[in-house]
Design an enzyme around this catalytic site. Structure first.
Site, mmCIF file in Angstrom:
data_model
loop_
_atom_site.group_PDB
_atom_site.id
_atom_site.type_symbol
_atom_site.label_atom_id
_atom_site.label_comp_id
_atom_site.label_asym_id
_atom_site.label_seq_id
_atom_site.Cartn_x
_atom_site.Cartn_y
_atom_site.Cartn_z
ATOM 1 N N GLN A 121 -32.542 -13.105 19.355
ATOM 2 C CA GLN A 121 -33.342 -12.266 20.250
ATOM 3 C C GLN A 121 -33.699 -13.149 21.431
ATOM 4 O O GLN A 121 -34.474 -14.087 21.279
ATOM 5 C CB GLN A 121 -34.595 -11.767 19.519
ATOM 6 C CG GLN A 121 -35.677 -11.217 20.430
ATOM 7 C CD GLN A 121 -35.215 -10.043 21.288
ATOM 8 O OE1 GLN A 121 -34.484 -9.171 20.816
ATOM 9 N NE2 GLN A 121 -35.608 -10.021 22.550
ATOM 10 N N GLU B 69 -31.794 -4.230 24.456
ATOM 11 C CA GLU B 69 -30.688 -3.698 25.249
ATOM 12 C C GLU B 69 -29.573 -4.693 25.507
ATOM 13 O O GLU B 69 -29.072 -4.775 26.636
ATOM 14 C CB GLU B 69 -31.258 -3.170 26.563
ATOM 15 C CG GLU B 69 -31.864 -4.232 27.508
ATOM 16 C CD GLU B 69 -33.339 -4.533 27.292
ATOM 17 O OE1 GLU B 69 -33.857 -4.280 26.185
ATOM 18 O OE2 GLU B 69 -33.973 -5.016 28.246
ATOM 19 N N ASN B 70 -29.140 -5.464 24.547
ATOM 20 C CA ASN B 70 -28.061 -6.413 24.783
ATOM 21 C C ASN B 70 -26.822 -5.662 25.280
ATOM 22 O O ASN B 70 -26.442 -4.657 24.694
ATOM 23 C CB ASN B 70 -27.792 -7.191 23.499
ATOM 24 C CG ASN B 70 -29.001 -7.997 23.068
ATOM 25 O OD1 ASN B 70 -29.631 -8.642 23.894
ATOM 26 N ND2 ASN B 70 -29.362 -7.917 21.793
ATOM 27 N N HIS C 28 -33.712 5.034 25.396
ATOM 28 C CA HIS C 28 -34.393 3.931 26.089
ATOM 29 C C HIS C 28 -33.456 2.733 26.278
ATOM 30 O O HIS C 28 -33.271 2.250 27.396
ATOM 31 C CB HIS C 28 -35.636 3.522 25.289
ATOM 32 C CG HIS C 28 -36.412 2.404 25.915
ATOM 33 N ND1 HIS C 28 -37.511 2.617 26.734
ATOM 34 C CD2 HIS C 28 -36.243 1.065 25.870
ATOM 35 C CE1 HIS C 28 -37.963 1.454 27.151
ATOM 36 N NE2 HIS C 28 -37.223 0.480 26.637
ATOM 37 N N GLU C 29 -32.865 2.279 25.199
ATOM 38 C CA GLU C 29 -32.012 1.084 25.316
ATOM 39 C C GLU C 29 -30.782 1.370 26.174
ATOM 40 O O GLU C 29 -30.331 0.517 26.938
ATOM 41 C CB GLU C 29 -31.608 0.567 23.931
ATOM 42 C CG GLU C 29 -32.779 0.255 22.992
ATOM 43 C CD GLU C 29 -33.898 -0.583 23.597
ATOM 44 O OE1 GLU C 29 -33.641 -1.348 24.539
ATOM 45 O OE2 GLU C 29 -35.050 -0.452 23.120
ATOM 46 N N HIS D 11 -31.489 1.070 29.816
ATOM 47 C CA HIS D 11 -31.492 -0.321 30.290
ATOM 48 C C HIS D 11 -30.121 -0.774 30.797
ATOM 49 O O HIS D 11 -30.034 -1.792 31.502
ATOM 50 C CB HIS D 11 -31.920 -1.265 29.174
ATOM 51 C CG HIS D 11 -33.400 -1.458 29.030
ATOM 52 N ND1 HIS D 11 -34.203 -1.856 30.072
ATOM 53 C CD2 HIS D 11 -34.221 -1.333 27.954
ATOM 54 C CE1 HIS D 11 -35.460 -1.972 29.634
ATOM 55 N NE2 HIS D 11 -35.499 -1.661 28.346
ATOM 56 N N GLU E 72 -38.927 -2.095 32.548
ATOM 57 C CA GLU E 72 -39.408 -1.172 31.510
ATOM 58 C C GLU E 72 -39.965 0.143 32.063
ATOM 59 O O GLU E 72 -39.832 1.179 31.425
ATOM 60 C CB GLU E 72 -40.452 -1.860 30.627
ATOM 61 C CG GLU E 72 -39.893 -3.067 29.859
ATOM 62 C CD GLU E 72 -38.753 -2.733 28.891
ATOM 63 O OE1 GLU E 72 -38.550 -1.542 28.562
ATOM 64 O OE2 GLU E 72 -38.050 -3.674 28.470
ATOM 65 N N ASP F 152 -44.325 -13.072 27.136
ATOM 66 C CA ASP F 152 -44.555 -12.109 26.067
ATOM 67 C C ASP F 152 -45.924 -11.438 26.195
ATOM 68 O O ASP F 152 -46.107 -10.291 25.805
ATOM 69 C CB ASP F 152 -44.487 -12.862 24.735
ATOM 70 C CG ASP F 152 -43.856 -12.020 23.651
ATOM 71 O OD1 ASP F 152 -42.896 -11.299 23.982
ATOM 72 O OD2 ASP F 152 -44.324 -12.085 22.498
ATOM 73 N N TYR G 176 -44.434 -0.295 30.731
ATOM 74 C CA TYR G 176 -43.685 0.874 30.261
ATOM 75 C C TYR G 176 -44.302 2.168 30.794
ATOM 76 O O TYR G 176 -43.658 2.914 31.539
ATOM 77 C CB TYR G 176 -43.711 0.937 28.726
ATOM 78 C CG TYR G 176 -42.924 -0.141 28.029
ATOM 79 C CD1 TYR G 176 -41.679 0.128 27.502
ATOM 80 C CD2 TYR G 176 -43.422 -1.430 27.889
ATOM 81 C CE1 TYR G 176 -40.943 -0.848 26.833
ATOM 82 C CE2 TYR G 176 -42.706 -2.418 27.235
ATOM 83 C CZ TYR G 176 -41.457 -2.126 26.710
ATOM 84 O OH TYR G 176 -40.736 -3.092 26.070
ATOM 85 N N LYS H 290 -44.331 -3.905 16.655
ATOM 86 C CA LYS H 290 -45.129 -2.742 17.046
ATOM 87 C C LYS H 290 -45.870 -2.122 15.854
ATOM 88 O O LYS H 290 -46.954 -1.559 16.004
ATOM 89 C CB LYS H 290 -44.186 -1.717 17.676
ATOM 90 C CG LYS H 290 -44.779 -0.350 17.896
ATOM 91 C CD LYS H 290 -43.771 0.634 18.446
ATOM 92 C CE LYS H 290 -43.922 1.963 17.722
ATOM 93 N NZ LYS H 290 -43.204 3.058 18.343
HETATM 94 N N1 BES Z 1 -36.466 -4.929 26.175
HETATM 95 C C1 BES Z 1 -37.362 -4.344 25.247
HETATM 96 C C2 BES Z 1 -37.751 -5.260 24.122
HETATM 97 C C3 BES Z 1 -38.455 -6.520 24.569
HETATM 98 C C4 BES Z 1 -39.482 -6.485 25.485
HETATM 99 C C5 BES Z 1 -38.091 -7.729 24.033
HETATM 100 C C6 BES Z 1 -40.099 -7.659 25.891
HETATM 101 C C7 BES Z 1 -38.712 -8.899 24.433
HETATM 102 C C8 BES Z 1 -39.724 -8.875 25.369
HETATM 103 C C9 BES Z 1 -36.785 -3.054 24.658
HETATM 104 O O1 BES Z 1 -36.022 -2.315 25.550
HETATM 105 C C10 BES Z 1 -37.934 -2.167 24.280
HETATM 106 O O2 BES Z 1 -38.673 -1.810 25.141
HETATM 107 N N2 BES Z 1 -38.047 -1.813 23.014
HETATM 108 C C11 BES Z 1 -39.098 -0.957 22.511
HETATM 109 C C12 BES Z 1 -38.568 0.393 22.151
HETATM 110 C C13 BES Z 1 -38.691 1.435 23.197
HETATM 111 C C14 BES Z 1 -38.273 2.792 22.641
HETATM 112 C C15 BES Z 1 -40.033 1.530 23.862
HETATM 113 C C16 BES Z 1 -39.637 -1.551 21.231
HETATM 114 O O3 BES Z 1 -39.076 -2.523 20.735
HETATM 115 O O4 BES Z 1 -40.634 -1.052 20.721
HETATM 116 ZN ZN ZN Z 2 -37.201 -1.491 27.110
#
Ligand code: BES
Ligand code: ZN
Length: 598
Positions: free
Chosen positions: A132, A268-269, A292-293, A296, A315, A373, A381, A555
């Site tokens: 990651q 979103e790799n 969502h992904e 990206h 985001e 982070d 978002y 989350k």
């Molecule tokens: N790019 C993010 C994940 C991320 C954010 C990784 C910041 C590291 C640092 C990914 O696109 C994301 O937003 N994932 C969300 C899901 C989305 C449906 C809101 C998640 O992981 O909850």
């Molecule tokens: Zn995202």
């Protein structure tokens, strides 16, 4: 060279790209599951400004053996002092021309990598490795300039144990691998320049199912069938996204379903989104995550935040586009529901951040001295998406959609700062100063709080869930509630709308009537467990423990552990469960939880 130099320089990288910048990374790595290391080399192409004598890379916890030039001659290098967030600068004396090769190995606790024992996988027979990278973890497994504004193409040759398959965020040159003396080698190539946080790898017992001409899903054999039915709409999502945003430029769009410790919902790799298995609800109800992904692929991967303070451009645009894809594929009613749930999450987040005046509610967030982070809250978002919706409604959908397409075209394969975005939208959409003033664009971006002109989302489909929660609050019996055919989101909303305090027998009746503690849907179970902790509802505690031990999506686990720690009774439980769960969580999750459960 066109990188962002001061004042928009990336404070989370040691690199000085205006002097020397990495343009291509060629990896040759072998995975050792016993030592938990990736070992081998990274050969970097470096573009030099006139007179450049050295190149500065980012590294964290890497054991650098030697650095050589194209003729194999050793090059002088130094690893500077280690910063707990940024890691170390790796400074290499540049030869007059040609690439440099860094021979190195990763540390067993490299934060990007998780090495899973067979017992931590679905099949229980083979180990598993995944990375990651976002935000600044790529430097824990690749010595390169780890800044989102420094795009690089890459190639990789990766050797893994013979019975594993490797997947990367790149084109596969050897789908079945090639057997060699050290194991099976897989080769990859990414010919589009990407930010280094998008370089990703996974290796495990992986099966593949095709879903459409350019879409498919990877997962362990026990999981891949379920994942294929859950993601059946993937190809139509790509088609819908293209209609809205312009052509999909990455070739294939596959999804890899990871083991349950994956710390995010999705990542979103490029060419292969990484996703949590908690999205597999069995009824496609959580596929907004795929939208969502996928979004990206444009906002983030094509047009990339130049620094982590510009993360809202990744985001916020993505959350907006996610909803447009949901609307196109599943209709406005379902898209409305997703927006209302997001808006509620935003309100809850603002509370957590200390209220509307908190500086962390600013879109262009100040990250000086902090881990990027810390900026990954709901603000970029949901506040970001709310701003785009406001602009859309102010100028009208036609002009806004035309602007979106143009935005991705103008900035394709380039980084973008918040200031550049402002200049772009002023030139191409908000040419009338009065219209910009009506929106209050700069306040939205540079000031805290949610401005009063934000559009409150509404969803007719959630009316009944709200009414039933109110009826229950007034004393209606659980068995009299009208919940027939409720979707995941209606249950989520109902549980969120329950009053702050309920008597134990009321919770018991809810649980009995609807089997809430036994729910398999991760989002519904999560909401119910929060209600249960709030009331110290004992019968749900085994389900809580099971949930915390069986997946590591941040989350979900962060709020649950936080609720336990905030309660008068749950601290010992939190510590005991965390001690048991911690070895199976990814470093991204333990980093956060170590600060909470202590
Ligand atoms: N790019 C993010 C994940 C991320 C954010 C990784 C910041 C590291 C640092 C990914 O696109 C994301 O937003 N994932 C969300 C899901 C989305 C449906 C809101 C998640 O992981 O909850
Ligand atoms: Zn995202």
């Amino acid at each position: 060279m066109n990188e962002t130099s001061p004042p928009d320089r990336d404070i989370h990288s040691y690199a000085r790209p205006w002097e020397a910048r990495v343009t291509h990374v060629a990896l040759d790595l072998t995975a050792d599951f016993t030592a938990k290391t990736l070992a081998g080399s990274a050969t970097l192409d470096v573009e030099r400004a006139a007179g450049a004598r050295e190149v500065v890379l980012d590294a964290k916890g890497l054991a650098v053996e030697r650095v050589t030039g194209k003729d194999g001659a050793a090059l002088k290098f130094t690893l500077g002092a280690a910063d707990p967030i940024l890691g170390q600068p790796l400074t290499v004396e540049l030869p007059p021309s040609g690439p440099i090769t860094v021979a190195y190995r990763t540390s067993p606790d490299a934060a990007a990598l998780q090495w899973l024992a067979p017992s931590q996988t679905a099949g229980k027979a083979h180990p598993y490795l995944y990375s990651q990278g976002q935000a600044i973890l790529t430097r824990t497994w690749i010595p390169t300039q780890d800044s989102p504004g420094i795009r690089q193409t890459y190639a990789a040759s990766v050797t893994v144990p013979r019975d594993l398959r490797a997947v990367m965020s790149a084109e596969q040159l050897t789908p079945d691998g090639e057997d060699g003396p050290r194991g099976r080698t897989f080769r990859f190539r990414m010919t589009h320049a990407i930010p280094p946080y998008l370089i990703a790898i996974a290796a495990g017992d992986l099966a593949f199912r095709s879903l459409g001409p350019r879409t498919g899903v990877y997962a362990e054999p026990a999981v891949v069938g379920g994942a294929a039915s859950e993601f059946a709409d993937l190809e139509s999502m790509v088609t819908a996204a293209e209609a809205l945003l312009g052509p999909y430029l990455w070739g294939r769009y596959d999804v890899l379903v990871l083991p349950p410790s994956f710390p995010f919902g999705g990542m979103e790799n490029p060419m292969v989104t990484f996703a949590t298995p908690t999205v597999l609800a069995g009824d496609k109800s959580l596929v907004a995550l795929l939208a969502h992904e996928l979004a990206h692929s444009w906002s983030g991967n094509l047009v990339t935040n130049a620094t982590w303070s510009d993360f809202w451009l990744n985001e916020g645009f993505t959350t907006y586009v996610e909803n447009r894809i949901m609307e196109a594929v599943y209709g406005t009613a379902r898209a409305d529901v997703v927006r209302v749930i997001g808006w509620r999450d935003l309100a809850i987040e603002i509370e957590r951040l200390g209220g509307m005046q908190s500086k962390d509610t600013v879109l262009h967030v100040d990250l000086k001295g902090r881990d990027p982070d810390d900026g990954a809250t709901q603000i970029p978002y949901e506040k970001g998406a709310a701003l785009l919706r406001l602009i859309e409604q102010t100028v009208g959908r036609g002009p806004f959609d035309a602007y979106l397409k143009g935005y991705f075209e103008r900035h394709a394969f380039k980084p973008i700062t918040t200031a550049q975005f402002l200049a772009d939208i002023r030139t191409h959409l908000l040419t009338d100063k009065a219209v910009e003033a009506k929106i209050g664009l700069e306040d939205w971006i540079y000031q805290p709080a949610i401005p009063d002109n934000a559009i409150q989302p509404r969803a007719a489909q959630l009316t009944s869930a709200g009414e039933q929660a109110a009826a229950f609050a007034r004393g209606a019996g659980a068995s009299t509630l009208r919940t027939k055919d409720w979707s995941t989101q209606e249950w989520q909303y109902f549980l969120q709308e329950l009053p702050p305090t309920l008597a134990t027998d009321r919770l018991t009746s809810l649980d009995k009537a609807f089997g809430l503690s036994e729910r398999r849907n991760s989002e519904v179970l999560f909401e119910w467990l929060r209600v249960a902790i709030r009331h110290h509802y004992q019968p749900a505690m085994p389900a809580l423990e099971r949930f915390l031990l069986s997946q590591g999506r941040r989350k979900f686990v962060r709020p649950l552990f936080q609720d336990l720690m905030d309660s008068s009774w749950g601290k010992a439980d939190a510590k005991r469960i965390y001690a048991a769960a911690r070895p199976s969580y990814h470093a991204v999750t333990t980093q956060t939880l170590d600060g909470i459960v202590k």
